[in-house]
Design an enzyme around this catalytic site. Structure first.
Site, PDB file in Angstrom:
ATOM      1  N   GLY A  17     -18.344-106.261 157.364  1.00  0.00           N
ATOM      2  CA  GLY A  17     -17.578-105.217 158.029  1.00  0.00           C
ATOM      3  C   GLY A  17     -17.338-105.532 159.491  1.00  0.00           C
ATOM      4  N   SER A 131     -12.236-111.820 149.851  1.00  0.00           N
ATOM      5  CA  SER A 131     -13.093-112.959 149.522  1.00  0.00           C
ATOM      6  C   SER A 131     -13.180-113.943 150.675  1.00  0.00           C
ATOM      7  CB  SER A 131     -12.541-113.695 148.302  1.00  0.00           C
ATOM      8  OG  SER A 131     -13.341-114.822 148.029  1.00  0.00           O
ATOM      9  N   LYS A 185      -9.869-109.109 142.172  1.00  0.00           N
ATOM     10  CA  LYS A 185     -11.083-109.634 142.813  1.00  0.00           C
ATOM     11  C   LYS A 185     -12.184-109.844 141.771  1.00  0.00           C
ATOM     12  CE  LYS A 185     -13.811-111.119 146.008  1.00  0.00           C
ATOM     13  NZ  LYS A 185     -15.151-110.726 145.924  1.00  0.00           N
ATOM     14  N   HIS A 188     -11.366-112.977 140.066  1.00  0.00           N
ATOM     15  CA  HIS A 188     -11.685-114.063 141.016  1.00  0.00           C
ATOM     16  C   HIS A 188     -13.169-114.403 140.904  1.00  0.00           C
ATOM     17  CE1 HIS A 188     -13.498-115.266 144.857  1.00  0.00           C
ATOM     18  NE2 HIS A 188     -12.377-115.939 145.115  1.00  0.00           N
ATOM     19  N   ASN A 189     -14.005-113.370 140.924  1.00  0.00           N
ATOM     20  CA  ASN A 189     -15.446-113.600 140.876  1.00  0.00           C
ATOM     21  C   ASN A 189     -15.882-114.172 139.526  1.00  0.00           C
ATOM     22  OD1 ASN A 189     -15.363-112.427 143.388  1.00  0.00           O
ATOM     23  ND2 ASN A 189     -17.272-111.340 143.113  1.00  0.00           N
ATOM     24  N   GLU A 192     -15.162-117.686 139.700  1.00  0.00           N
ATOM     25  CA  GLU A 192     -16.195-118.230 140.613  1.00  0.00           C
ATOM     26  C   GLU A 192     -17.489-118.509 139.836  1.00  0.00           C
ATOM     27  OE1 GLU A 192     -16.746-115.850 144.314  1.00  0.00           O
ATOM     28  OE2 GLU A 192     -18.833-115.660 143.686  1.00  0.00           O
ATOM     29  N   LYS A 263     -24.636-109.880 141.335  1.00  0.00           N
ATOM     30  CA  LYS A 263     -24.429-108.471 141.702  1.00  0.00           C
ATOM     31  C   LYS A 263     -23.609-107.726 140.660  1.00  0.00           C
ATOM     32  CE  LYS A 263     -24.908-108.761 146.689  1.00  0.00           C
ATOM     33  NZ  LYS A 263     -24.110-109.897 147.204  1.00  0.00           N
ATOM     34  N   ARG A 290     -27.083-117.279 133.931  1.00  0.00           N
ATOM     35  CA  ARG A 290     -27.804-116.633 135.058  1.00  0.00           C
ATOM     36  C   ARG A 290     -28.874-115.709 134.487  1.00  0.00           C
ATOM     37  NH1 ARG A 290     -24.074-115.149 140.307  1.00  0.00           N
ATOM     38  NH2 ARG A 290     -22.607-116.865 140.121  1.00  0.00           N
TER      39      ARG A 290
END
Ligand code: 6PG
Length: 473
Positions: A17, A131, A185, A188-189, A192, A263, A290
């Site tokens: 932020g 990102s 997004k 995107h992750n 990733e 997350k 993971r």
């Protein structure tokens, strides 16, 4: 109370932020910030560049009141309840026409709910994916906005000013309706996750199979990052092999636990892809590994039981080149799966996501930025409605040139007992996707056999059911 009017307000002055706000200030905007932690508010003023207009407020009411109308406020707080908590605090302070942006990694379903709730109050709510991590926020992230087009037009100058630039163009564009920004997004992750899994497998193949020492691992990844495979994730991977541990000496990576955290954005991508029936096995397997990584004790017991501590060395000629090409192949398959998901989700959820714009926005600033996105841009220039990049002739040519390597690599890895689930998933997806005929006719027969689910025939139209047991000899 201050009478000066600020252009933009930020709620949540964590590193992301405050860095993004300082980036806005450097671009000439007068910015105000608020955080529940007063130290962060004070730190904001202190970290501003000279002559820039930046103010940290200790009081949320004052911060909101200091903003120019219509107010533009961004929240950068953890996804979930914190977003709803902040919203319920600021709504009474806002007026119709104000714009509230959620710049965090919120689940798009929550974003959609908030867009609708805020609309009833006349407040424009936008979900924006950002990102690039802490560094990106300060020097130029990739920005994925969606939602109210009018609201986007109002914040566009700020977003364009702070976004990463590629060939002079800002890595930001309007990416669709409703919760499209957060959907893009999330995908995107997911990509990733898929690529990180593949790179980690390659690292292990080179370390345990080809038995390369750390300095050669650094050199190898560095070299790969110089050509057509150039990407941010390869760049940081090469750097990781040079980071010395401050505490005990030696390579830091060698003392980092193998239990990987997450997350949730990768998991959401898999869950949502399942909901709309889009196969994305590379992202699924990345999430699963993971999860498996957390079972440390069980893995240790199983390693003993199956005596799998040492792997058969791989000495085959060209193994390093083969690993590079196999990684390249599998990475392309990861993008193929993620973009196929965006294509279908855009239709199913009526988001009108311009995939070619997504690719342009991902070209700089974000975690999955890579030279390969230029090839993707060309493919979408030829066909803006491409359902799967594997159907593009130039991409197909590239994939074919790498295919032999991934087959050999997967075979070698299987024989040595080295886990390469991401590479295997990529190759299997490819082999299934390019099969006009799959053995799923047998699945249809089985379903009809035990459950009378009916089946379709290849030679007649309609639904059929057979009393299978009666046809038994
Ligand atoms: C980015 C990253 C960023 C972050 C995620 C992933 O685009 O800058 O994707 O959003 O690293 O939080 O986190 P997990 O791996 O913890 O799920």
């Amino acid at each position: 109370m201050s009478s000066f009017q600020y252009d933009f307000g930020m709620i949540g002055l964590g590193v992301m932020g405050s860095n993004l706000l300082l980036n806005m200030a450097d671009s000439g905007f007068a910015v105000a910030g608020y955080d529940i932690d007063k130290n962060k508010c004070a730190a904001l003023d202190a970290s501003a560049s000279p002559k820039k207009i930046v103010k940290g407020f200790f009081d949320l009411n004052e911060m909101i009141a200091s903003l120019r109308l219509p107010r533009k406020v961004m929240m950068l707080v953890p996804a979930g309840k914190p977003v709803d908590d902040v919203l319920s605090r600021i709504v009474p302070l806002l007026a119709a026409g104000d714009i509230v942006i959620d710049g965090g990694n919120s689940h798009y379903v929550d974003t959609l709910r908030r867009v609708n709730a805020m609309q009833e109050l006349g407040i424009h709510f936008m979900g924006i994916g950002i990102s690039g991590g802490e560094e990106g926020a300060r020097s130029g992230p990739s920005i994925m906005p969606g939602g109210d087009l009018k609201a986007y037009e109002a914040v566009k100058p700020v977003l364009e000013a702070v976004a990463a630039k590629v060939n002079g163009k800002p890595c930001v564009a309007y990416l669709g309706m409703g919760a499209a920004g957060h959907y893009v997004k999330m995908v995107h992750n997911g990509i990733e996750y898929g690529i990180m899994q593949l790179i980690s497998e390659t690292y292990w193949l080179l370390k345990k199979g080809a038995q390369l020492p750390n300095d050669q691992l650094h050199e190898t990844f560095k070299k790969w990052n110089e050509g057509s495979m150039e990407s941010f994730l390869l760049e940081i991977t090469a750097n990781i092999f040079t980071q010395i541990d401050d505490l005990a000496g030696g390579l830091l990576l060698d003392v980092i636990s193998d239990m990987a955290g997450s997350k949730g954005t990768g998991k959401w991508t898999s869950q949502d892809a399942m909901d709309i029936a889009v196969p994305i096995p590379n992202i699924d397997i990345a999430v699963a590994i993971r999860n498996l990584s957390a079972y440390k004790n069980e893995r240790a017991d199983a390693a003993l039981l199956y005596q799998s501590g040492s792997f058969k060395a791989i000495n085959s000629e060209n193994f390093i080149e083969q690993s590079r090409d196999a990684l390249h192949f599998a990475t392309i398959i990861c993008y193929a799966q993620g973009l196929a998901l965006l294509h279908k989700a855009s239709e199913e959820l009526h988001m009108e996501i311009p995939v070619s714009e997504v690719i342009r926005v991902w070209r700089g600033g974000c975690i999955i930025r890579a030279a390969f996105l230029d090839d993707l841009a060309e493919a979408f220039q030829k066909n803006s409605n491409l359902s799967n990049i594997l159907l593009d002739a130039s991409i197909a040519e590239k994939v074919r040139s790498l295919e032999k390597s991934i087959r050999s690599l997967v075979a070698e890895a299987a024989l040595s007992g080295l886990p390469v689930p991401g590479h295997m998933a990529a190759l299997s997806y490819f082999d299934a996707y390019r099969s006009e005929h799959l053995p799923t006719n047998l699945i249809q027969a089985q379903r009809d056999y035990f459950g009378a689910h009916t089946y379709q025939r290849t030679d007649m139209t309609g639904s059929f059911h057979t009393e299978w047991k009666q046809t038994k000899p």
